[in-house]
Design a protein around this motif. Structure first.
Motif, PDB file in Angstrom:
ATOM      1  N   PRO A   1       0.784  -1.363  -0.153  1.00  0.00           N
ATOM      2  CA  PRO A   1       0.133   0.048  -0.101  1.00  0.00           C
ATOM      3  C   PRO A   1       0.774   1.387  -0.039  1.00  0.00           C
ATOM      4  O   PRO A   1       0.494   2.318  -0.459  1.00  0.00           O
ATOM      5  N   ASP A   2       2.237   1.265   0.720  1.00  0.00           N
ATOM      6  CA  ASP A   2       2.849   2.414   0.707  1.00  0.00           C
ATOM      7  C   ASP A   2       3.455   2.777  -0.709  1.00  0.00           C
ATOM      8  O   ASP A   2       3.649   3.984  -0.980  1.00  0.00           O
ATOM      9  N   THR A   3       3.911   1.820  -1.340  1.00  0.00           N
ATOM     10  CA  THR A   3       4.618   1.931  -2.667  1.00  0.00           C
ATOM     11  C   THR A   3       3.558   1.864  -3.919  1.00  0.00           C
ATOM     12  O   THR A   3       3.939   2.296  -4.911  1.00  0.00           O
ATOM     13  N   LYS A   4       2.569   1.516  -3.602  1.00  0.00           N
ATOM     14  CA  LYS A   4       1.432   1.238  -4.586  1.00  0.00           C
ATOM     15  C   LYS A   4       1.945   0.374  -5.584  1.00  0.00           C
ATOM     16  O   LYS A   4       1.552   0.318  -6.664  1.00  0.00           O
ATOM     17  N   ARG A   5       2.685  -0.650  -5.194  1.00  0.00           N
ATOM     18  CA  ARG A   5       3.230  -1.789  -6.063  1.00  0.00           C
ATOM     19  C   ARG A   5       2.491  -3.015  -5.924  1.00  0.00           C
ATOM     20  O   ARG A   5       2.301  -3.479  -4.733  1.00  0.00           O
ATOM     21  N   LEU A   6       2.335  -3.767  -7.010  1.00  0.00           N
ATOM     22  CA  LEU A   6       1.628  -5.069  -7.061  1.00  0.00           C
ATOM     23  C   LEU A   6       2.551  -5.978  -7.695  1.00  0.00           C
ATOM     24  O   LEU A   6       3.047  -5.642  -8.686  1.00  0.00           O
ATOM     25  N   PHE A   7       2.670  -7.105  -7.133  1.00  0.00           N
ATOM     26  CA  PHE A   7       3.569  -8.075  -7.473  1.00  0.00           C
ATOM     27  C   PHE A   7       2.899  -9.493  -7.800  1.00  0.00           C
ATOM     28  O   PHE A   7       2.104  -9.937  -7.154  1.00  0.00           O
ATOM     29  N   PHE A   8       3.090  -9.994  -9.133  1.00  0.00           N
ATOM     30  CA  PHE A   8       2.541 -11.426  -9.363  1.00  0.00           C
ATOM     31  C   PHE A   8       3.881 -12.430  -9.717  1.00  0.00           C
ATOM     32  O   PHE A   8       4.727 -11.720 -10.292  1.00  0.00           O
ATOM     33  N   SER A   9       3.748 -13.544  -9.204  1.00  0.00           N
ATOM     34  CA  SER A   9       4.502 -14.573  -9.716  1.00  0.00           C
ATOM     35  C   SER A   9       4.480 -14.727 -11.154  1.00  0.00           C
ATOM     36  O   SER A   9       3.337 -15.052 -11.757  1.00  0.00           O
ATOM     37  N   VAL A  10       5.597 -14.695 -11.961  1.00  0.00           N
ATOM     38  CA  VAL A  10       5.545 -14.746 -13.251  1.00  0.00           C
ATOM     39  C   VAL A  10       4.783 -16.142 -13.466  1.00  0.00           C
ATOM     40  O   VAL A  10       4.079 -16.274 -14.529  1.00  0.00           O
ATOM     41  N   ARG A  11       5.603 -17.156 -13.040  1.00  0.00           N
ATOM     42  CA  ARG A  11       5.278 -18.572 -13.427  1.00  0.00           C
ATOM     43  C   ARG A  11       3.900 -18.876 -13.218  1.00  0.00           C
ATOM     44  O   ARG A  11       3.300 -19.250 -13.922  1.00  0.00           O
ATOM     45  N   GLU A  12       3.234 -18.434 -11.991  1.00  0.00           N
ATOM     46  CA  GLU A  12       1.869 -18.770 -11.696  1.00  0.00           C
ATOM     47  C   GLU A  12       0.744 -17.828 -12.715  1.00  0.00           C
ATOM     48  O   GLU A  12      -0.164 -18.525 -13.168  1.00  0.00           O
ATOM     49  N   PHE A  13       1.037 -16.689 -12.893  1.00  0.00           N
ATOM     50  CA  PHE A  13       0.288 -15.877 -14.031  1.00  0.00           C
ATOM     51  C   PHE A  13       0.308 -16.351 -15.210  1.00  0.00           C
ATOM     52  O   PHE A  13      -0.553 -16.470 -15.909  1.00  0.00           O
ATOM     53  N   LYS A  14       1.534 -16.701 -15.814  1.00  0.00           N
ATOM     54  CA  LYS A  14       1.541 -17.294 -17.132  1.00  0.00           C
ATOM     55  C   LYS A  14       0.966 -18.694 -17.300  1.00  0.00           C
ATOM     56  O   LYS A  14       0.154 -18.865 -18.189  1.00  0.00           O
ATOM     57  N   LYS A  15       0.937 -19.401 -16.305  1.00  0.00           N
ATOM     58  CA  LYS A  15      -0.016 -20.617 -16.098  1.00  0.00           C
ATOM     59  C   LYS A  15      -1.495 -20.430 -16.327  1.00  0.00           C
ATOM     60  O   LYS A  15      -2.174 -21.179 -16.995  1.00  0.00           O
ATOM     61  N   ASP A  16      -1.781 -19.347 -15.564  1.00  0.00           N
ATOM     62  CA  ASP A  16      -3.167 -18.931 -15.574  1.00  0.00           C
ATOM     63  C   ASP A  16      -3.656 -18.511 -16.961  1.00  0.00           C
ATOM     64  O   ASP A  16      -4.626 -18.713 -17.104  1.00  0.00           O
TER      65      ASP A  16
END
Length: 462
Positions: A380-395
């Motif tokens: 919330p402080d940096t307004k950064r969102l992170f996704f695991s590359v492997r899991e998002f690509k699989k999805d």
């Protein structure tokens, strides 16, 4: 012996049931073992005048959608010359009694038996492909597809637009069988539910299928337009005894004047494309509308119908534009793909600030911890969102979303900042090494507002 109906011998002849229609006349064409199962449904029965009395009903104001769909009986033989192989017109209404099936029967009656040529919900997938391959350039109709799932309809939409059946190997040799299952035609169907909605429910970006589907809602017919007694008499009795006459006259003109018919259709298509501003993306829309409208104009020229074809187009045109807008909307929002991923994995999110408490200089406690595997991190402080590359690509693969296209769009919009190694579990009790992660900027006004997941951090002052 012919293996399919429709255009034959370099488009110099048109096969309908057991008849071969050419410039020189109509001759007997003995059905083969392949076409024999359907040939008897294409006999000419009754009189042209009686058939015209029924078809005349759809020329009335308020029935433009029904008329356009019924014109598929005349448009299907022309679709081949647009360069497209096939697409689906689906008529929908949540209740029965709106006349959806009647439209299909009317389209069938141009060449053959109104009822017997209707496909049913119980037809197998293989049976449907074999049938459309036999029909080839004659309209294909399927009644009551309501219970077909979004996944099955997706396969059906692609199959009908490919124009050929599956290649198969010979059972006794390492060779392919000769594939005679080909077609270029319009499929006309009915259902109580929208397949556009079903497709969007099962796939994030069903643009491919939506561009192969023209879906129209058929409302109840006003009693003043067609009375109950009139409808029952003409649709349920006269039509069943009078059919096939118009198709023979129509195709006799086509084979004798094919160059004129094709040039007319291409002019109509060019005008439609300009008026509706259709692009290559909407080529199936363009082809079906051009084929049906041209078929209607030729049928009117031959005295088979007396409809106001221009009025029909003017009513249908805005609906075509709406269909195109819906399809584009389903494909253009990469942010919606991200939002859908977050929604489906809301138990796999860690929300924690990246910085430390200004007073204690300690890592702050998580606002939200995952209740399953850790796939997403939000700060919330940096307004950064992170996704695991492997899991998002699989999805993306599982949901038939183009991973690279999504990232390219987000990068162009300034939402995707980088791909880096990140310890997603930092600040939590979970001990895990860093993983390759996508980094998104949630402060971008064109991206997702994550405040509903975690409110902005409170100031440490005061």
């Amino acid at each position: 012996m012919r293996l399919q109906f429709g255009w034959a011998d370099k488009d110099s002849k048109f096969i309908v049931g057991d008849r071969e229609i050419s410039k020189d006349g109509v001759y007997h064409s003995p059905p083969s073992t392949v076409t024999g199962s359907l040939a008897h449904n294409f006999e000419v029965r009754g009189t042209l005048e009686a058939w015209k009395e029924v078809f005349k009903l759809y020329g009335r104001e308020g029935l433009e959608v029904q008329a356009f769909a019924a014109l598929s009986g005349f448009g299907a033989p022309l679709l081949k010359f647009t360069g497209q192989k096939g697409a689906i017109i689906n008529l929908i209404h949540s209740r029965s009694g709106t006349g959806k099936t009647t439209v299909l029967r009317m389209a069938n009656s141009v060449f053959g038996h109104p009822e017997n040529l209707l496909g049913t919900p119980d037809d197998t997938k293989v049976g449907r492909i074999i049938k459309v391959g036999i029909l080839n350039n004659i309209v294909n109709t399927i009644d009551e597809l309501t219970n077909t799932s979004g996944e099955d309809f997706s396969q059906l939409a692609y199959a009908y637009s490919q124009g050929r059946g599956k290649d198969k190997a010979k059972s006794n040799a390492n060779e392919l069988r000769e594939n005679h299952i080909t077609w270029r035609t319009i499929t006309l169907s009915s259902s109580n539910a929208s397949f556009a909605e079903k497709l969007m429910a099962v796939k994030n970006t069903p643009e491919g299928e939506l561009m192969r589907l023209l879906e129209f809602k058929v409302e109840y017919t006003d009693a003043e337009v067609i009375t109950v007694a009139e409808g029952k008499h003409l649709f349920d009795h006269v039509l069943d005894d009078n059919y096939g006459t118009a198709g023979e006259l129509y195709t006799r003109w086509l084979v004798g004047n094919l160059e004129e018919a094709v040039s007319t259709m291409l002019r109509v298509q060019k005008k439609i494309d300009q008026e509706l501003r259709l692009s290559q993306r909407e080529r199936n829309y363009s082809a079906i509308v051009a084929a049906n409208i041209t078929g209607g104009l030729i049928a009117k020229q031959l005295g088979l119908i007396d409809w106001d074809v221009k009025r029909i187009f003017n009513v249908v045109a805005p609906k075509i534009l709406d269909l195109g807008a819906d399809a584009v909307a389903s494909a253009n929002s990469a942010s919606s793909v991200i939002g859908d991923y977050i929604y489906r994995h809301n138990h796999n999110i860690l929300v924690v600030e990246d910085g430390v408490d200004n007073r204690s200089q300690m890592q702050k406690f998580p606002v939200l911890e995952p209740r399953g595997a850790l796939l997403i991190r939000y700060e919330p402080d940096t307004k950064r969102l992170f996704f695991s590359v492997r899991e998002f690509k699989k999805d993306c693969v599982e949901n038939q979303v183009n991973y690279k296209d999504i990232l390219k769009e987000l990068e162009t919009n300034g939402v995707l900042l980088e791909v880096t190694t990140k310890r997603l579990a930092k600040g939590s009790k979970i001990v895990a090494p860093g993983v390759r992660a996508l980094v998104f900027d949630c402060s971008n006004p064109d991206f997702i507002n994550m405040d509903h997941v975690a409110p902005p951090p409170k100031s440490d002052e005061g």
